[in-house]
Write a protein that holds these residues in place. Structure first.
Motif, PDB file in Angstrom:
ATOM      1  N   VAL A 120      -3.608   0.643  -3.752  1.00  0.00           N
ATOM      2  CA  VAL A 120      -2.786  -0.589  -3.368  1.00  0.00           C
ATOM      3  C   VAL A 120      -2.987  -1.590  -4.806  1.00  0.00           C
ATOM      4  O   VAL A 120      -4.347  -1.268  -5.801  1.00  0.00           O
ATOM      5  N   PRO A 121      -2.233  -2.059  -4.866  1.00  0.00           N
ATOM      6  CA  PRO A 121      -2.274  -3.423  -6.073  1.00  0.00           C
ATOM      7  C   PRO A 121      -3.038  -3.792  -6.140  1.00  0.00           C
ATOM      8  O   PRO A 121      -3.468  -4.092  -5.198  1.00  0.00           O
ATOM      9  N   ALA A 122      -4.785  -4.443  -6.895  1.00  0.00           N
ATOM     10  CA  ALA A 122      -5.094  -5.190  -6.892  1.00  0.00           C
ATOM     11  C   ALA A 122      -5.530  -6.084  -8.208  1.00  0.00           C
ATOM     12  O   ALA A 122      -6.056  -6.102  -9.468  1.00  0.00           O
ATOM     13  N   GLY A 123      -4.746  -6.797  -8.180  1.00  0.00           N
ATOM     14  CA  GLY A 123      -4.123  -7.882  -9.585  1.00  0.00           C
ATOM     15  C   GLY A 123      -3.707  -6.908 -10.691  1.00  0.00           C
ATOM     16  O   GLY A 123      -2.584  -5.957 -10.157  1.00  0.00           O
ATOM     17  N   ALA A 138       0.587  -1.184   0.143  1.00  0.00           N
ATOM     18  CA  ALA A 138      -0.076  -0.080  -0.283  1.00  0.00           C
ATOM     19  C   ALA A 138       0.664   1.354  -0.234  1.00  0.00           C
ATOM     20  O   ALA A 138       1.606   1.239   0.307  1.00  0.00           O
ATOM     21  N   ALA A 139       0.261   2.347  -0.401  1.00  0.00           N
ATOM     22  CA  ALA A 139       1.496   3.476  -0.584  1.00  0.00           C
ATOM     23  C   ALA A 139       0.256   4.604   0.054  1.00  0.00           C
ATOM     24  O   ALA A 139      -1.181   5.018  -0.326  1.00  0.00           O
ATOM     25  N   GLU A 140       0.171   4.852   0.945  1.00  0.00           N
ATOM     26  CA  GLU A 140      -0.419   5.798   1.997  1.00  0.00           C
ATOM     27  C   GLU A 140      -0.522   7.333   1.135  1.00  0.00           C
ATOM     28  O   GLU A 140       0.891   7.757   1.717  1.00  0.00           O
ATOM     29  N   THR A 141      -1.350   8.250   0.959  1.00  0.00           N
ATOM     30  CA  THR A 141      -1.066   9.656   0.096  1.00  0.00           C
ATOM     31  C   THR A 141      -1.564  10.315   1.770  1.00  0.00           C
ATOM     32  O   THR A 141      -1.262  11.747   0.944  1.00  0.00           O
ATOM     33  N   PHE A 142      -2.178   9.903   2.622  1.00  0.00           N
ATOM     34  CA  PHE A 142      -2.785  11.035   3.767  1.00  0.00           C
ATOM     35  C   PHE A 142      -3.047  10.474   4.365  1.00  0.00           C
ATOM     36  O   PHE A 142      -3.805   9.697   4.960  1.00  0.00           O
ATOM     37  N   ARG A 143      -3.009  10.707   5.633  1.00  0.00           N
ATOM     38  CA  ARG A 143      -3.168  10.457   6.610  1.00  0.00           C
ATOM     39  C   ARG A 143      -3.401  12.135   7.884  1.00  0.00           C
ATOM     40  O   ARG A 143      -3.134  12.821   7.739  1.00  0.00           O
ATOM     41  N   GLN A 144      -4.903  12.027   8.458  1.00  0.00           N
ATOM     42  CA  GLN A 144      -5.298  13.303   9.250  1.00  0.00           C
ATOM     43  C   GLN A 144      -6.485  13.319  10.223  1.00  0.00           C
ATOM     44  O   GLN A 144      -7.313  12.239  10.099  1.00  0.00           O
ATOM     45  N   GLU A 174      -8.133   2.053  -5.087  1.00  0.00           N
ATOM     46  CA  GLU A 174      -8.574   3.723  -3.312  1.00  0.00           C
ATOM     47  C   GLU A 174      -8.650   2.810  -2.562  1.00  0.00           C
ATOM     48  O   GLU A 174      -9.974   2.937  -2.578  1.00  0.00           O
ATOM     49  N   VAL A 175      -8.590   3.450  -1.232  1.00  0.00           N
ATOM     50  CA  VAL A 175      -9.050   2.934   0.062  1.00  0.00           C
ATOM     51  C   VAL A 175      -9.107   3.947   0.029  1.00  0.00           C
ATOM     52  O   VAL A 175      -8.361   5.258   0.330  1.00  0.00           O
ATOM     53  N   ARG A 176     -10.273   4.453   1.118  1.00  0.00           N
ATOM     54  CA  ARG A 176     -10.326   5.312   1.966  1.00  0.00           C
ATOM     55  C   ARG A 176     -10.710   4.624   3.149  1.00  0.00           C
ATOM     56  O   ARG A 176     -11.974   3.831   3.294  1.00  0.00           O
ATOM     57  N   MET A 177      -9.885   5.521   4.818  1.00  0.00           N
ATOM     58  CA  MET A 177     -11.126   4.607   6.313  1.00  0.00           C
ATOM     59  C   MET A 177     -11.329   5.806   7.079  1.00  0.00           C
ATOM     60  O   MET A 177     -10.111   7.130   6.733  1.00  0.00           O
ATOM     61  N   VAL A 234     -14.859   2.005   5.569  1.00  0.00           N
ATOM     62  CA  VAL A 234     -14.100   1.886   4.604  1.00  0.00           C
ATOM     63  C   VAL A 234     -14.930   1.861   3.245  1.00  0.00           C
ATOM     64  O   VAL A 234     -15.625   1.923   3.425  1.00  0.00           O
ATOM     65  N   HIS A 235     -14.048   2.632   2.163  1.00  0.00           N
ATOM     66  CA  HIS A 235     -14.449   2.964   0.661  1.00  0.00           C
ATOM     67  C   HIS A 235     -13.670   2.273  -0.348  1.00  0.00           C
ATOM     68  O   HIS A 235     -12.252   2.978  -0.225  1.00  0.00           O
ATOM     69  N   ILE A 236     -13.750   1.600  -0.831  1.00  0.00           N
ATOM     70  CA  ILE A 236     -12.608   0.294  -1.364  1.00  0.00           C
ATOM     71  C   ILE A 236     -13.050   0.826  -2.934  1.00  0.00           C
ATOM     72  O   ILE A 236     -14.174  -0.274  -3.655  1.00  0.00           O
ATOM     73  N   CYS A 237     -12.788   1.407  -4.423  1.00  0.00           N
ATOM     74  CA  CYS A 237     -13.079   1.325  -5.516  1.00  0.00           C
ATOM     75  C   CYS A 237     -11.918   1.115  -5.916  1.00  0.00           C
ATOM     76  O   CYS A 237     -10.320   1.003  -6.290  1.00  0.00           O
ATOM     77  N   PRO A 238     -12.558   0.440  -6.976  1.00  0.00           N
ATOM     78  CA  PRO A 238     -10.787   0.842  -8.619  1.00  0.00           C
ATOM     79  C   PRO A 238     -10.699   1.839  -9.094  1.00  0.00           C
ATOM     80  O   PRO A 238     -11.416   3.360  -8.886  1.00  0.00           O
ATOM     81  N   ASP A 239      -9.492   1.935  -8.776  1.00  0.00           N
ATOM     82  CA  ASP A 239      -8.380   3.566  -9.170  1.00  0.00           C
ATOM     83  C   ASP A 239      -9.052   4.030  -9.888  1.00  0.00           C
ATOM     84  O   ASP A 239      -9.564   3.498 -11.060  1.00  0.00           O
ATOM     85  N   GLY A 240      -9.081   4.776  -9.731  1.00  0.00           N
ATOM     86  CA  GLY A 240     -10.027   6.384 -10.706  1.00  0.00           C
ATOM     87  C   GLY A 240     -11.266   6.346 -10.041  1.00  0.00           C
ATOM     88  O   GLY A 240     -11.941   7.801 -10.637  1.00  0.00           O
TER      89      GLY A 240
END
Length: 140
Positions: free
Chosen positions: A84-87, A58-64, A92-95, A110-116
């Motif tokens: 995160v890689p998904a295959g 995973a590449a964390e892009t922000f924490r706040q 994209e993940v938001r928590m 938690v929200h998980i979506c394909p990139d973009g």
């Protein structure tokens, strides 16, 4: 955003999962018991660290700082965004997480979506429109 309860993959105990078939996005509401006597902010940060680590590369892009609405008022929480890689693609993940000693629970949105395809406005509306009942904690 129209979501439906998931009948396919069962994410496990303590997780309610809703899926949007049109976007392949998933929203989860999570809760698990926590031990008494922990520092809420530190436990919340540890939960975010563990959640990001569990996602692998995973590449964390922000924490706040964030808030979750409860019956007792606005509850301080922490938010993170992760890619995160998904295959062969990325996701994209938001928590938004909060550990509460007073309630002996770790709660998360938690929200998980394909990139973009993650709709930030829909995610914000979901977080702001969710009210947790039966909690006592507010600040850290």
């Amino acid at each position: 955003m129209t979501m439906s309860c998931s009948r396919r993959a069962r994410p496990g105990p303590g997780v309610l999962q809703l899926e949007d078939a049109a976007t392949s996005c998933v929203v989860q509401l999570t809760h698990s018991r926590t031990p008494a006597g922990t520092d809420d902010r530190a436990a919340t940060e540890q939960a975010l660290d563990a959640s990001v680590a569990a996602l692998g590369e995973a590449a964390e892009t922000f924490r706040q700082d964030a808030t979750i609405t409860t019956g007792a008022g606005a509850m301080a929480a922490r938010a993170a965004a992760v890619t995160v890689p998904a295959g062969p693609q990325r996701a994209e993940v938001r928590m938004v997480l909060r550990s509460s000693t007073a309630d002996r629970v770790l709660v998360g949105l938690v929200h998980i979506c394909p990139d973009g395809s993650l709709d930030e406005d829909a995610w914000t509306a979901f977080v702001e429109g969710t009210t947790l009942r039966g909690t006592r904690a507010t600040g850290f």
